[in-house]
Design a protein around this motif. Structure first.
Motif, PDB file in Angstrom:
ATOM      1  N   ASN A 162       0.849  -1.167   0.107  1.00 47.57           N
ATOM      2  CA  ASN A 162       0.000   0.052  -0.100  1.00 47.57           C
ATOM      3  C   ASN A 162       0.751   1.168  -0.114  1.00 47.57           C
ATOM      4  O   ASN A 162       0.614   2.123  -1.054  1.00 47.57           O
ATOM      5  N   LYS A 165       2.037   1.828  -3.429  1.00 49.91           N
ATOM      6  CA  LYS A 165       1.122   1.864  -4.206  1.00 49.91           C
ATOM      7  C   LYS A 165       0.641   3.435  -4.341  1.00 49.91           C
ATOM      8  O   LYS A 165       0.318   4.081  -5.154  1.00 49.91           O
ATOM      9  N   ASP A 222       4.479   6.223   5.012  1.00 58.68           N
ATOM     10  CA  ASP A 222       4.792   6.894   3.647  1.00 58.68           C
ATOM     11  C   ASP A 222       4.279   8.367   3.368  1.00 58.68           C
ATOM     12  O   ASP A 222       4.006   8.968   4.574  1.00 58.68           O
ATOM     13  N   VAL A 242     -10.912   4.372   0.025  1.00 64.94           N
ATOM     14  CA  VAL A 242     -10.986   5.921   0.085  1.00 64.94           C
ATOM     15  C   VAL A 242     -11.441   6.429  -1.408  1.00 64.94           C
ATOM     16  O   VAL A 242     -10.597   6.203  -2.357  1.00 64.94           O
ATOM     17  N   GLN A 245      -8.868   8.433  -4.689  1.00 62.91           N
ATOM     18  CA  GLN A 245      -7.586   8.164  -4.548  1.00 62.91           C
ATOM     19  C   GLN A 245      -7.000   7.335  -5.884  1.00 62.91           C
ATOM     20  O   GLN A 245      -7.683   6.151  -6.436  1.00 62.91           O
ATOM     21  N   THR A 253      -7.480  -4.739  -4.422  1.00 59.44           N
ATOM     22  CA  THR A 253      -8.576  -5.155  -4.154  1.00 59.44           C
ATOM     23  C   THR A 253      -9.496  -4.709  -3.121  1.00 59.44           C
ATOM     24  O   THR A 253     -10.656  -5.364  -3.126  1.00 59.44           O
ATOM     25  N   GLY A 254      -9.055  -3.899  -2.447  1.00 59.92           N
ATOM     26  CA  GLY A 254      -9.819  -3.479  -1.155  1.00 59.92           C
ATOM     27  C   GLY A 254      -9.998  -4.625   0.010  1.00 59.92           C
ATOM     28  O   GLY A 254     -10.668  -4.394   0.829  1.00 59.92           O
ATOM     29  N   LEU A 257      -6.303  -4.966   3.967  1.00 61.75           N
ATOM     30  CA  LEU A 257      -6.123  -4.160   5.287  1.00 61.75           C
ATOM     31  C   LEU A 257      -7.267  -4.966   6.170  1.00 61.75           C
ATOM     32  O   LEU A 257      -7.134  -5.325   7.494  1.00 61.75           O
TER      33      LEU A 257
HETATM   34  P1  ADP Z   1      -6.558  -1.894  -1.766  1.00 62.93           P
HETATM   35  O1  ADP Z   1      -6.286  -3.268  -2.055  1.00 62.93           O
HETATM   36  O2  ADP Z   1      -7.663  -1.056  -2.227  1.00 62.93           O
HETATM   37  O3  ADP Z   1      -5.191  -1.100  -1.302  1.00 62.93           O
HETATM   38  P2  ADP Z   1      -6.758  -2.082   1.502  1.00 62.93           P
HETATM   39  O4  ADP Z   1      -7.648  -2.908   2.339  1.00 62.93           O
HETATM   40  O5  ADP Z   1      -5.194  -2.368   1.636  1.00 62.93           O
HETATM   41  O6  ADP Z   1      -7.220  -2.183  -0.172  1.00 62.93           O
HETATM   42  O7  ADP Z   1      -6.873  -0.680   1.464  1.00 62.93           O
HETATM   43  C1  ADP Z   1      -8.077   0.140   1.692  1.00 62.93           C
HETATM   44  C2  ADP Z   1      -8.208   1.424   1.282  1.00 62.93           C
HETATM   45  O8  ADP Z   1      -7.348   2.411   2.188  1.00 62.93           O
HETATM   46  C3  ADP Z   1      -7.364   1.598  -0.247  1.00 62.93           C
HETATM   47  O9  ADP Z   1      -8.132   1.388  -1.288  1.00 62.93           O
HETATM   48  C4  ADP Z   1      -6.970   2.969  -0.057  1.00 62.93           C
HETATM   49  O10 ADP Z   1      -7.913   4.060  -0.457  1.00 62.93           O
HETATM   50  C5  ADP Z   1      -6.712   3.134   1.525  1.00 62.93           C
HETATM   51  N1  ADP Z   1      -5.397   3.233   1.804  1.00 62.93           N
HETATM   52  C6  ADP Z   1      -4.812   1.976   2.355  1.00 62.93           C
HETATM   53  N2  ADP Z   1      -3.152   2.223   2.548  1.00 62.93           N
HETATM   54  C7  ADP Z   1      -3.401   3.491   1.932  1.00 62.93           C
HETATM   55  C8  ADP Z   1      -1.798   4.444   2.137  1.00 62.93           C
HETATM   56  N3  ADP Z   1      -0.711   4.060   2.617  1.00 62.93           N
HETATM   57  N4  ADP Z   1      -2.110   5.524   1.742  1.00 62.93           N
HETATM   58  C9  ADP Z   1      -3.300   6.170   1.405  1.00 62.93           C
HETATM   59  N5  ADP Z   1      -4.252   5.393   1.252  1.00 62.93           N
HETATM   60  C10 ADP Z   1      -4.343   4.209   1.855  1.00 62.93           C
END
Ligand code: ADP
Length: 299
Positions: A162, A165, A222, A242, A245, A253-254, A257
């Motif tokens: 993440n 990314k 980050d 979010v 973004q 994939t959402g 986390l």
């Molecule tokens: P994804 O596979 O979409 O990254 P996650 O479950 O890892 O799914 O994260 C959920 C959402 O949280 C992401 O789609 C993004 O919008 C936000 N997010 C996660 N990590 C970060 C980060 N380091 N900086 C900014 N937004 C983040």
């Protein structure tokens, strides 16, 4: 509530008694709704790349058949969609496997630094492609924790993925290991979402309050877009993203986390996020420290 009535014979056999059982089914119904919701979301997420693949197959069978340039371009797009589907399926499988085992505490011992070094090695090509530097100054600190090696690697991997990314070319991602932090740092002081230097800090998973338990922490920082306070509590929900973004071609994939949350839960650890728009994000995962002597024998 559901009421169940049962006619019962009286012990003397001269009539019947009625037994009324009231059962609170709120939790059962909630779980059912969550499951249906999850299946609907998962199917929708899989249908989107599938529809795109079907569309391109039709085009390739039709007018694009004799146009080598268009054919190559469409095949590239199809490869991206197929890759997306395969990441979705593998995340869905990870999630269900972890959920199945969530009540069984992991048995092994893992060095958190070693796990982070493996992740840094694994993402080195991707981070170089993206022009994102990874700084890991604490890589020589030993940090033995109780846990399952593959699952702890997956936690660090998802956080680092993440961070890369959501970084821009030229940015740096920092990884930091702390071998021994007190419970208070892993949970209490910001349980209401305190602000520190303009960033909101929020626990996403609160660790067990077992007396004497010590934690090792891995932090991934980050300098990407950061997130508004209202987005933070929902980050570990499945398929939550979010809005607005950009995450580039390899969109997520959402589920990343949500997987992190379930693994941390199984390890009786903690997870916090610290973020603010324009100020980047900091995720910290905490795992219970393994006893020094036993750890040395097995590491
Ligand atoms: P994804 O596979 O979409 O990254 P996650 O479950 O890892 O799914 O994260 C959920 C959402 O949280 C992401 O789609 C993004 O919008 C936000 N997010 C996660 N990590 C970060 C980060 N380091 N900086 C900014 N937004 C983040």
């Amino acid at each position: 509530w559901r009421a169940l009535t049962r006619p019962l014979p009286t012990p003397e056999g001269d009539g019947t008694l009625a037994l009324l059982v009231l059962r609170d089914e709120t939790d059962v119904r909630r779980m059912e709704l969550m499951r249906v919701d999850f299946l609907a979301n998962a199917s929708h997420e899989l249908k989107t790349p599938l529809a795109s693949l079907t569309g391109f197959i039709e085009t390739l069978k039709g007018h694009a058949r004799d146009d080598p340039k268009a054919r190559d371009r469409f095949l590239d797009i199809m490869a991206v969609q197929a890759d997306r589907m395969s990441r979705l399926v593998s995340d869905l499988l990870s999630l269900s496997r972890i959920e199945l085992n969530e009540h069984i505490p992991p048995a092994g011992r893992v060095d958190l630094s070693r796990a982070a070094i493996d992740v840094v090695d694994a993402v080195s090509v991707l981070s170089a492609e993206r022009g994102v530097a990874i700084r890991f100054d604490t890589r020589d600190l030993s940090a033995p924790v109780h846990g399952d090696r593959d699952e702890i690697v997956q936690v660090v991997q998802n956080l680092v993925d993440n961070a890369i990314k959501y970084s821009a070319a030229g940015d740096t991602v920092d990884i930091c290991i702390k071998p021994d932090v007190p419970l208070e740092e892993a949970s209490a002081p910001w349980s209401g979402g305190a602000r520190e230097g303009g960033m909101t800090r929020l626990p996403l998973v609160t660790p067990d309050r077992e007396p004497g338990l010590r934690y090792a922490a891995v932090t991934v920082r980050d300098h990407g877009p950061g997130m508004a306070r209202e987005n933070l509590p929902r980050l570990t929900e499945r398929f939550y993203r979010v809005e607005g973004q950009k995450s580039g071609e390899r969109s997520g994939t959402g589920l990343g986390l949500a997987i992190v949350k379930h693994i941390v839960n199984r390890h009786r650890g903690g997870l916090t996020v610290e973020s603010a728009p324009g100020q980047g994000s900091v995720f910290t995962a905490y795992f219970p420290v393994a006893q020094a002597r036993a750890a040395q024998a097995e590491l």
